[in-house]
Design a protein around this motif. Sequence first.
Motif, PDB file in Angstrom:
ATOM      1  N   SER A  14     -13.265  55.819  -0.983  1.00 57.97           N
ATOM      2  CA  SER A  14     -13.635  56.112   0.394  1.00 57.97           C
ATOM      3  C   SER A  14     -15.065  55.671   0.683  1.00 57.97           C
ATOM      4  O   SER A  14     -15.346  55.072   1.726  1.00 57.97           O
ATOM      5  CB  SER A  14     -13.488  57.612   0.664  1.00 57.97           C
ATOM      6  N   ARG A  60     -15.645  59.574   8.977  1.00 63.28           N
ATOM      7  CA  ARG A  60     -14.422  59.593   8.164  1.00 63.28           C
ATOM      8  C   ARG A  60     -14.695  59.311   6.694  1.00 63.28           C
ATOM      9  O   ARG A  60     -14.191  60.005   5.820  1.00 63.28           O
ATOM     10  CB  ARG A  60     -13.426  58.561   8.730  1.00 63.28           C
ATOM     11  N   CYS A  61     -15.482  58.286   6.421  1.00 61.43           N
ATOM     12  CA  CYS A  61     -15.644  57.843   5.033  1.00 61.43           C
ATOM     13  C   CYS A  61     -16.731  58.589   4.267  1.00 61.43           C
ATOM     14  O   CYS A  61     -16.595  58.806   3.071  1.00 61.43           O
ATOM     15  CB  CYS A  61     -15.936  56.348   4.997  1.00 61.43           C
ATOM     16  N   HIS A  64     -16.262  62.816   5.441  1.00 62.73           N
ATOM     17  CA  HIS A  64     -14.883  63.260   5.206  1.00 62.73           C
ATOM     18  C   HIS A  64     -14.403  64.221   6.298  1.00 62.73           C
ATOM     19  O   HIS A  64     -13.758  65.226   6.022  1.00 62.73           O
ATOM     20  CB  HIS A  64     -14.750  63.909   3.826  1.00 62.73           C
ATOM     21  N   ILE A  65     -14.714  63.892   7.539  1.00 66.92           N
ATOM     22  CA  ILE A  65     -14.248  64.663   8.691  1.00 66.92           C
ATOM     23  C   ILE A  65     -12.931  64.042   9.148  1.00 66.92           C
ATOM     24  O   ILE A  65     -12.850  62.858   9.433  1.00 66.92           O
ATOM     25  CB  ILE A  65     -15.270  64.622   9.846  1.00 66.92           C
ATOM     26  N   SER A  66     -11.902  64.834   9.221  1.00 65.34           N
ATOM     27  CA  SER A  66     -10.605  64.339   9.670  1.00 65.34           C
ATOM     28  C   SER A  66     -10.102  65.257  10.778  1.00 65.34           C
ATOM     29  O   SER A  66     -10.758  66.208  11.174  1.00 65.34           O
ATOM     30  CB  SER A  66      -9.618  64.294   8.509  1.00 65.34           C
ATOM     31  N   LEU A  67      -8.916  64.966  11.277  1.00 64.71           N
ATOM     32  CA  LEU A  67      -8.355  65.774  12.362  1.00 64.71           C
ATOM     33  C   LEU A  67      -7.391  66.843  11.862  1.00 64.71           C
ATOM     34  O   LEU A  67      -6.641  67.401  12.646  1.00 64.71           O
ATOM     35  CB  LEU A  67      -7.663  64.853  13.366  1.00 64.71           C
ATOM     36  N   ARG A  68      -7.409  67.117  10.574  1.00 59.40           N
ATOM     37  CA  ARG A  68      -6.559  68.191  10.053  1.00 59.40           C
ATOM     38  C   ARG A  68      -7.085  69.538  10.522  1.00 59.40           C
ATOM     39  O   ARG A  68      -8.242  69.681  10.890  1.00 59.40           O
ATOM     40  CB  ARG A  68      -6.539  68.146   8.524  1.00 59.40           C
ATOM     41  N   ALA A  71     -10.381  70.928   9.039  1.00 63.99           N
ATOM     42  CA  ALA A  71     -11.639  70.262   9.366  1.00 63.99           C
ATOM     43  C   ALA A  71     -11.962  70.320  10.855  1.00 63.99           C
ATOM     44  O   ALA A  71     -12.950  69.740  11.278  1.00 63.99           O
ATOM     45  CB  ALA A  71     -11.585  68.820   8.905  1.00 63.99           C
ATOM     46  N   ARG A  72     -11.179  71.011  11.639  1.00 63.90           N
ATOM     47  CA  ARG A  72     -11.431  71.055  13.089  1.00 63.90           C
ATOM     48  C   ARG A  72     -12.743  71.747  13.423  1.00 63.90           C
ATOM     49  O   ARG A  72     -13.440  71.345  14.349  1.00 63.90           O
ATOM     50  CB  ARG A  72     -10.274  71.756  13.806  1.00 63.90           C
ATOM     51  N   LEU A  75     -15.483  69.287  12.948  1.00 62.17           N
ATOM     52  CA  LEU A  75     -15.441  68.287  14.008  1.00 62.17           C
ATOM     53  C   LEU A  75     -15.998  68.851  15.314  1.00 62.17           C
ATOM     54  O   LEU A  75     -16.770  68.184  16.006  1.00 62.17           O
ATOM     55  CB  LEU A  75     -14.012  67.790  14.210  1.00 62.17           C
TER      56      LEU A  75
END
Length: 104
Positions: A14, A60-61, A64-68, A71-72, A75
């Motif tokens: 990543s 993202r890389c 490591h923030i994602s839309l799961r 992790a909201r 975000l």
Amino acid sequence: MSKAQDSKRSAIRSYAVGYGLALVLTGLAFATVHWRLFDRGAIWPVVLALGLVQGLVHFRCFLHISLRRSARDDLLLILFTTLIIILMASGTLVILRNLHMRMM
């Protein structure tokens, strides 16, 4: 292989992908300005778009923030911080423009 090694490899992959994308996006922004790949009016929007894409790559890389769902909260915190920074910067620009207009 163990799960620890797999997660370490995934993290390194990543970071490597993020580093490569960041270099490419930065190079594209510099090339756009240096070689005037677009007309004068389109350079600013292109550089801004490349900067926004690079910010998303960093989120993202590297962060490591994602839309799961897990992790909201992170975000939302980042989006709120971004909103505050935008408000502060735009307010500063409005004040500086107002001062410039008064001095002319």
